[in-house]
Every structure is written in structure tokens, then in C-alpha cells.
Design a protein around this motif. Structure first.
Motif, mmCIF file in Angstrom:
data_model
loop_
_atom_site.group_PDB
_atom_site.id
_atom_site.type_symbol
_atom_site.label_atom_id
_atom_site.label_comp_id
_atom_site.label_asym_id
_atom_site.label_seq_id
_atom_site.Cartn_x
_atom_site.Cartn_y
_atom_site.Cartn_z
ATOM 1 N N ARG A 218 -6.020 -2.653 -1.329
ATOM 2 C CA ARG A 218 -5.782 -1.277 -0.904
ATOM 3 C C ARG A 218 -5.433 -1.228 0.581
ATOM 4 O O ARG A 218 -4.527 -0.503 1.003
ATOM 5 C CB ARG A 218 -7.039 -0.437 -1.158
ATOM 6 N N ARG B 40 -1.966 -2.568 1.105
ATOM 7 C CA ARG B 40 -0.983 -1.618 0.612
ATOM 8 C C ARG B 40 -0.794 -0.495 1.609
ATOM 9 O O ARG B 40 0.301 -0.042 1.889
ATOM 10 C CB ARG B 40 -1.423 -1.044 -0.735
ATOM 11 N N ARG B 41 -1.902 -0.067 2.178
ATOM 12 C CA ARG B 41 -1.834 1.015 3.168
ATOM 13 C C ARG B 41 -1.099 0.541 4.403
ATOM 14 O O ARG B 41 -0.267 1.253 4.940
ATOM 15 C CB ARG B 41 -3.249 1.440 3.520
ATOM 16 N N SER C 79 5.039 -1.030 -2.342
ATOM 17 C CA SER C 79 4.974 -0.372 -3.626
ATOM 18 C C SER C 79 4.626 -1.321 -4.751
ATOM 19 O O SER C 79 4.286 -0.919 -5.834
ATOM 20 C CB SER C 79 6.301 0.290 -3.946
ATOM 21 N N SER C 80 4.729 -2.607 -4.520
ATOM 22 C CA SER C 80 4.347 -3.549 -5.548
ATOM 23 C C SER C 80 3.457 -4.619 -4.959
ATOM 24 O O SER C 80 3.486 -4.886 -3.776
ATOM 25 C CB SER C 80 5.566 -4.213 -6.175
ATOM 26 N N LEU C 81 2.664 -5.224 -5.785
ATOM 27 C CA LEU C 81 1.730 -6.225 -5.313
ATOM 28 C C LEU C 81 2.445 -7.429 -4.728
ATOM 29 O O LEU C 81 1.920 -8.104 -3.864
ATOM 30 C CB LEU C 81 0.822 -6.680 -6.457
ATOM 31 N N ARG D 106 2.561 -0.306 3.357
ATOM 32 C CA ARG D 106 3.207 0.720 2.537
ATOM 33 C C ARG D 106 4.066 0.049 1.469
ATOM 34 O O ARG D 106 5.189 0.440 1.196
ATOM 35 C CB ARG D 106 4.069 1.640 3.366
ATOM 36 N N ILE E 85 2.678 -7.374 -1.049
ATOM 37 C CA ILE E 85 1.467 -7.317 -0.245
ATOM 38 C C ILE E 85 1.136 -8.679 0.336
ATOM 39 O O ILE E 85 0.869 -8.825 1.505
ATOM 40 C CB ILE E 85 0.300 -6.790 -1.086
#
Lengths: 265, 202
Positions: free
Chosen positions: B89, B92-93, B98-100, B96, B103
Motif C-alpha cells: 500500500r 502504491r501510494r 496502478s499494477s503490482l 501511484r 511497485i
């Protein structure tokens, strides 16, 4: 040897759902017998079970990795972790913002309800008894607001219920949730508000009486309340505006404090 | 030293609650492989898994006072899984994404490391399948991936997995079913890759 089959249309029957439990050995002997009977009759189901077994075998065959190093803790790590803990300011700001937002929203609702009931009592052109329901409404509203304590600043951080919560990582969000619950219980400020409104409400209620009441003693309060009505109207607007502004400000501080805390998590 | 060999989990927990760091480290040594493997399968990246595992043990030490008994392994794995979820999380934040896949740059720290004891051919085949399977796992939603990893990869029973995931065995069964359905469709998209694995095994 079978290769994974190309996609085949399958009906989602309970047998296919039960295939997982069958492959995992989680069926009773009776269920197993019934399932195996069905299995003999359905090549589709057989293929599904085969694919599930193959998939499970591949997954269980993924290698176990040895620990790359020891993860044992030392005092230096613990001290570093404490240093990385979020400072007090954003936590306090978050608490205050949440409490303010909840209180201002509750006050908005209360003032709105009181305003509506005042208008209704005034519109009915009622008698003195009209004042009683207003007071009763105020009292019941007061009784409905609990006097619970504010959020415990230190305790929620790291004391969320499931012991499995990662303390530092989940701390701010859980902390926020606890603070929301505690904030909803209200504060002393709510007690002050109704008294002011009560006085204006009573005058407003009695102000609609003069149509049916020729009593001289009532006349002057009626006149007073009539003259107060425009002021009350603008006063209400001011109050609404103030509460809305306060809510928006609290929301802004809330968002900022959460982002500030997130930087430390 | 003797404590590591003979002391039960309950005793180590009790000593840890009294501030005995070596006792807690004995628990760490006992369960660090399980925790690390869960993290690596959930995050798909070795470096991230190391960080997550270390943070999980730090969090566990801070929370040991609130541990009310039960399975220590389940408790530690629950903390580790939550740590991984928070890590995803956070990333992702920050990015930004949209897919793993965006990340973690899995190329920098791939999960699967070839076993040099094997023949080059087997090593390549096994590594390719393992990598593909790990990539497939990363396509699942976190809750389904966690359930599949705990049950199918790591082999824990449904009841313990339900405790780790703080839910019911029925929910775990449902997540397993949906996760396997999705993995099945991914496997079908790459029949040659997964077929090669099956051929070598049979």
C-alpha cells in the motif's frame, strides 16, 4: 503426460466448487464417495480435478528460501525504530482534526434539526405548550450525545485489538479509527450549544403565538421575538456558515495530518 | 544457547514480555524462515521481503505484551502478512502505480535463484517455471495470493490460515477457489511453459 488444456467452457456446478476440497483432502468419507461417483461420470470434472492437482503440485514445488541473514533484533535496531516513530505533532493534529470534524458535523445536524423544529412550532401558531416539545427535543438531543472521553492519545498507537497488527505500520490508521470512534462519543462543547439555542428557540417558539393570545404579558415577548426573527435568521446562517467552514477546515487538517503520519510509517 | 534448544514458545514469549531480548531472538531464529518465505511470496522481491520480515519482527517485539497466547507462528505470520500488505500500500501510494508490477522492480531482486547443483537444462527449466508461477501469483489480489501462498505453497492447514488471515475457514476456502481459478487461466495462457515442467516431472 498431460499438458494444461486450452480453455474449455465449464458450468459452475457445486461439483467443481467441491473439487478444491476434494483435492485438499477436506471432504468427509461420505462426500468423497459421492464426489468420486460423480467424477467417474464426468470427463470435464476429471479434467478439472487433474488441473487443480497439477496446479497445487506446481505451487508446493516452489522452492523454500533460506533466510538470507539473521533477523534477530539488537538494541540499536529498537532505538532506530523509536527514532523513526512519528512525532507528536501530526498525531495530535490528527486527533484534534477528527474530533473537530465530528463535533462540527454533529452541531450542524443538531442546529439544523432545532431550526426545523422551531419553524414547525412557529408555523403551527401554537400555544405555550409549543415551547415544551422544543425543550424536550433539546433535552433528548443532549441525552443522546454521550459524554465519552476523548481519544486516548498514547494508548491507541500500537494497541489496536488484533495482536497481529504490525504496530508501526498499522499504527496511524488504526489510531485514526480509534479516534473516530472516541470522537463520535461527543464532548463538553455540545452541552454548551443547546443552552444558547434553547433560549433562542424558546423565544422563537413563543414568537409565533401572538395570533391566538391577547395576553399583554405575552405581547412584549412576542414583539421582542418578532424583532429577533430576522436577526435569528441571519444568526442561523452565520452559525451554519461557521460550522461548515469549521468542518471543511478540520477535514483539511485531517488529510494533511494523515499524509504527514504516512511519511513516518 | 540452551534456551534455544529446550525452551517452549510459551516460555520464550513469557520471557520476552519481561523484556528479555535474547528470548525474543530465540523466537526469531525459530520462525524467521517461515516469515521470510511468506514475505517473499507475497511481495515477489527478495530485498522487499527482507525489509518486511525485519519490520515484522520489530513490530512483533513491540506488540509482544499484547500477545494473549496461542500459536506463536500464526501470530508472527499474521504480523508479517499485514506488514507486506502495508508495504504494498505504501509503495502504491508513493509511486501511484496502478499494477503490482510497477511497485517493485522484480528484475533487481528476482525471487527465484537457480540451484547450481542441477544440470543447466533442469536449472533453466525449473527457474523459468518458478519465475512464471511467482509472476502469476503476483497477478492475484492480495487476499487471494495470501491464501494460496499459505495453503498451497507453504502447506499450512485451512484453520491456521484462517487465524493468520483473521477470517473464517469458509472465507479462506472461497479465496482459494477464486485464486486457483485465476491461476488456472494464467497457466492456460502459457501452456508450453507449464507443460515443460509437467513433462520433466513425469
Amino acid at each position: 503426460m498431460r499438458n494444461p488444456l486450452p480453455h474449455v467452457l465449464r458450468r459452475k456446478t457445486r461439483w467443481f466448487h467441491q473439487a478444491d476440497a476434494y483435492v485438499d483432502g477436506r471432504v468427509t468419507p461420505v462426500e468423497r464417495d459421492l464426489f468420486e461417483e460423480r467424477l467417474e461420470e464426468s470427463p470435464e470434472l476429471q479434467e478439472h480435478v487433474h488441473e487443480t492437482r497439477q496446479l497445487k503440485q506446481m505451487l508446493s514445488g516452489l522452492p523454500e528460501h533460506p533466510a538470507p541473514r539473521s533477523f534477530a533484533l539488537n538494541p540499536g535496531m529498537l532505538a532506530e525504530r523509536e527514532r523513526r516513530k512519528a512525532p507528536l505533532a501530526p498525531r495530535v493534529a490528527l486527533q484534534l482534526a477528527q474530533a473537530t470534524a465530528v463535533v462540527s458535523i454533529a452541531a450542524l445536524v443538531f442546529v439544523g434539526l432545532f431550526d426545523v423544529s422551531s419553524n414547525m412550532n412557529g408555523g403551527a401558531g401554537g400555544n405555550d405548550d409549543a415551547a415544551v416539545p422544543a425543550s424536550g427535543d433539546i433535552e433528548s438531543a443532549n441525552g443522546g450525545n454521550g459524554s465519552g472521553g476523548g481519544a486516548d492519545g498514547a494508548a491507541p498507537l500500537g494497541t489496536t485489538e488484533p495482536p497481529g497488527d504490525a504496530d508501526g505500520a498499522n499504527g496511524p490508521e488504526a489510531f485514526g479509527d480509534d479516534a473516530i470512534d472516541d470522537g463520535a462519543e461527543g464532548s463538553a462543547d455540545e452541552d454548551a450549544l443547546p443552552e444558547d439555542d434553547r433560549s433562542s428557540g424558546e423565544s422563537g417558539a413563543s414568537g409565533t403565538e401572538p395570533a391566538g393570545d391577547a395576553n399583554a404579558q405575552d405581547a412584549s415577548p412576542d414583539l421582542q421575538s418578532r424583532s429577533e426573527q430576522p436577526e435569528t435568521g441571519s444568526g442561523s446562517a452565520l452559525l451554519y456558515g461557521g460550522l461548515v467552514s469549521l468542518t471543511v477546515l478540520a477535514a483539511g487538517v485531517w488529510i494533511y495530518a494523515k499524509r504527514w503520519l504516512a511519511a513516518y510509517s | 544457547m540452551d534456551a534455544k534448544v529446550t525452551t517452549s514458545d510459551e516460555d520464550l514469549v513469557r520471557q520476552s514480555k519481561d523484556g528479555d531480548l535474547p528470548a525474543f531472538n530465540a523466537l526469531v531464529e525459530r520462525y524467521q524462515v517461515a516469515v521470510y518465505n511468506l514475505c517473499i511470496r507475497l511481495l515477489g522481491n527478495r530485498e522487499a521481503a527482507e525489509d518486511a520480515a525485519q519490520e515484522a519482527f520489530l513490530s512483533a517485539y513491540r506488540a509482544i505484551g499484547r500477545f494473549e497466547g496461542g500459536n506463536v507462528r500464526s501470530w508472527l505470520l499474521r504480523i508479517a502478512a499485514n506488514q507486506c500488505k502495508d508495504e504494498l500500500r505504501r509503495k502504491r501510494r508513493k509511486h501511484r502505480a496502478s499494477s503490482l508490477d510497477e511497485i517493485f522492480d522484480t528484475m533487481d531482486a528476482p525471487v527465484e535463484v537457480p540451484d547450481h547443483a542441477e544440470s543447466p537444462e533442469d536449472r533453466t527449466a525449473r527457474s523459468a517455471v518458478s519465475t512464471a508461477l511467482q509472476d502469476a501469483l503476483m497477478e492475484l489480489p492480495f487476499d487471494q495470493r495470501r491464501a494460496i501462498v499459505l495453503v498451497d505453497v507453504l502447506g499450512y492447514p485451512y484453520d491456521e490460515v484462517a487465524t493468520i488471515c483473521e477470517t473464517t475457514p469458509g472465507t479462506i476456502k472461497s479465496r482459494i477457489h477464486r485464486g486457483r481459478e485465476k491461476l488456472r487461466s494464467i497457466v492456460r495462457r502459457n501452456p508450453e511453459l507449464f507443460g515443460r515442467q509437467s513433462r520433466s516431472e513425469e
